[in-house]
Enzyme design. Structure first.
Site, mmCIF file in Angstrom:
data_model
loop_
_atom_site.group_PDB
_atom_site.id
_atom_site.type_symbol
_atom_site.label_atom_id
_atom_site.label_comp_id
_atom_site.label_asym_id
_atom_site.label_seq_id
_atom_site.Cartn_x
_atom_site.Cartn_y
_atom_site.Cartn_z
ATOM 1 N N ARG A 15 0.856 -1.464 -0.051
ATOM 2 C CA ARG A 15 -0.029 -0.146 -0.050
ATOM 3 C C ARG A 15 0.915 1.334 0.109
ATOM 4 O O ARG A 15 0.960 1.800 -0.951
ATOM 5 C CB ARG A 15 -0.916 -0.097 1.156
ATOM 6 C CG ARG A 15 -2.058 0.943 1.259
ATOM 7 C CD ARG A 15 -1.784 2.333 1.482
ATOM 8 N NE ARG A 15 -1.252 2.392 3.088
ATOM 9 C CZ ARG A 15 -0.939 3.732 3.342
ATOM 10 N NH1 ARG A 15 -0.775 4.883 2.703
ATOM 11 N NH2 ARG A 15 -0.535 3.636 4.735
ATOM 12 N N ASP A 16 1.375 1.705 1.184
ATOM 13 C CA ASP A 16 2.380 2.753 1.347
ATOM 14 C C ASP A 16 3.443 2.697 0.273
ATOM 15 O O ASP A 16 3.933 3.771 -0.057
ATOM 16 C CB ASP A 16 2.944 3.016 2.700
ATOM 17 C CG ASP A 16 3.225 4.323 3.214
ATOM 18 O OD1 ASP A 16 2.934 5.184 2.268
ATOM 19 O OD2 ASP A 16 3.812 4.561 4.034
ATOM 20 N N HIS A 208 6.301 4.600 12.768
ATOM 21 C CA HIS A 208 6.184 4.487 11.106
ATOM 22 C C HIS A 208 7.249 5.561 10.814
ATOM 23 O O HIS A 208 6.684 6.751 10.560
ATOM 24 C CB HIS A 208 4.746 4.638 10.876
ATOM 25 C CG HIS A 208 4.513 4.768 9.380
ATOM 26 N ND1 HIS A 208 3.757 3.793 8.810
ATOM 27 C CD2 HIS A 208 4.900 5.640 8.216
ATOM 28 C CE1 HIS A 208 3.522 4.066 7.468
ATOM 29 N NE2 HIS A 208 4.619 5.087 7.143
ATOM 30 N N HIS A 210 10.078 7.304 8.483
ATOM 31 C CA HIS A 210 10.542 7.237 7.145
ATOM 32 C C HIS A 210 12.265 7.575 7.159
ATOM 33 O O HIS A 210 12.515 8.212 8.277
ATOM 34 C CB HIS A 210 9.981 8.518 6.154
ATOM 35 C CG HIS A 210 8.514 8.052 5.408
ATOM 36 N ND1 HIS A 210 8.294 8.234 4.411
ATOM 37 C CD2 HIS A 210 7.790 7.108 6.118
ATOM 38 C CE1 HIS A 210 6.994 7.714 4.089
ATOM 39 N NE2 HIS A 210 6.614 6.944 5.154
ATOM 40 N N CYS A 241 6.090 10.258 0.124
ATOM 41 C CA CYS A 241 4.715 11.109 0.336
ATOM 42 C C CYS A 241 4.532 12.224 -0.628
ATOM 43 O O CYS A 241 5.347 12.850 -0.897
ATOM 44 C CB CYS A 241 4.839 11.549 1.769
ATOM 45 S SG CYS A 241 3.415 12.641 2.233
ATOM 46 N N ASN A 250 9.373 4.565 3.325
ATOM 47 C CA ASN A 250 9.619 4.056 4.653
ATOM 48 C C ASN A 250 10.852 3.381 4.920
ATOM 49 O O ASN A 250 11.577 3.114 4.069
ATOM 50 C CB ASN A 250 8.378 3.054 4.909
ATOM 51 C CG ASN A 250 7.055 3.518 4.999
ATOM 52 O OD1 ASN A 250 6.860 4.171 5.916
ATOM 53 N ND2 ASN A 250 6.394 3.336 4.144
#
Length: 301
Positions: A15-16, A208, A210, A241, A250
């Site tokens: 997903r991310d 979470h 990055h 992002c 990430n």
């Protein structure tokens, strides 16, 4: 403080990792195979899709096909991001195991990301949480910009704590704290976790982070010392992002696994299998992994 004996990794790459991939949408079959490989590597939590408008996130336009196309492995939770009721209904139809909502600790970021204030975003989540509860579905909450914002700069830990508490009080079983643009450093991470854990139980918090400034592993070690035992990571370091110019992905799952192994912390995940998966998916995308560990150890396929 004592480090945790085990850590649960929440894998974000389907997903991310893929949602901001430029150009032609990644084929549905590729996404499904990525999820399959991750499950076989030992991942117990995989965020598989995002039920958002394909107009805004074209890469997630096949969320239903992905969720219904995967083979469900025993002991694996397949999660989906659902920012609104429509997304939740679609996730329910596709039989997501759990869902997630996302807010921000920054007013400016909230406006840029979901076109509303922080308080308005939290109000929008209330019916989503209520419907999910009625369907027997757990909901995870995300808080963005916990260590800095591309528009506001430094974010006070008390702001992060307030948003995290609101999501927890609303019914989110776990709150994932995101350093969206990767500007945090270990002391700032410790102070943020300290503030949030005064409002939300430590066992309900996830990190979470990055790696934009190369600080993600150091920050993770800092919060592990504070008692955090859930980490979000993305195989091959995929992701980024769209609202944070220059923000890299990430922290790489491979790098996190290597750190945890060195600390004697159990994960139940096969590092080499994740490395191989990272090489496979980045080859599909036309590049190489950004994981330092993957590049050092190499692929055995």
């Amino acid at each position: 403080m004592t480090l945790p004996s085990s850590v649960r990794l929440f894998e974000m790459s389907p997903r991310d990792g893929l949602q901001n991939e430029p150009g032609t949408p990644v084929p549905t079959r590729t996404k499904i195979e990525l999820i399959e490989r991750l499950a076989k590597a030992g991942m117990s939590h995989i965020e598989a899709a995002s039920f958002v408008s394909p107009k805004w996130v074209p890469q997630m336009g096949d969320a239903s096909e992905v969720m219904t196309g995967i083979s469900r492995h025993s002991g694996v939770v397949y999660s989906a991001l659902t920012p609104n009721l429509k997304g939740l209904e679609n996730a329910l139809e596709a039989k997501a195991d759990e869902v997630a909502v996302f807010g921000a600790a920054s007013e400016a970021f909230s406006q840029k990301n979901i076109n509303c204030s922080v308080s308005e975003s939290l109000e929008r989540f209330e019916p989503v949480l209520a419907r999910a509860r009625g369907a027997g579905l757990r909901v995870r909450g995300y808080v963005s910009c916990v260590l800095g914002c591309p528009y506001e700069g430094e974010i006070a830990p008390t702001k992060v704590a307030a948003v995290a508490k609101a999501l927890y009080d609303m019914g989110c079983y776990e709150i994932s704290l995101g350093d969206t643009i990767g500007v945090g450093t270990p002391l700032a991470a410790k102070r943020m976790i300290d503030a949030v854990s005064r409002e939300v139980p430590m066992e309900c918090l996830a990190a979470h982070f990055h790696d934009t400034y190369g600080q993600a592993l150091a920050n993770l070690y800092a919060v592990l010392e504070e008692g955090v035992s859930v980490i979000d990571a993305s195989t091959a370091g995929l992701g980024g992002c769209p609202y944070a110019k220059g923000a890299s992905g990430n922290v790489a799952t491979e790098d996190v696994l290597y750190l945890l192994k060195g600390l004697g912390i159990e994960t139940g995940i096969d590092l080499q299998a994740v490395i191989d998966t990272g090489y496979w998916i980045t080859a599909e995308l036309g590049r190489t992994p950004s994981s330092k560990v993957a590049l050092a150890i190499g692929c055995r396929q």
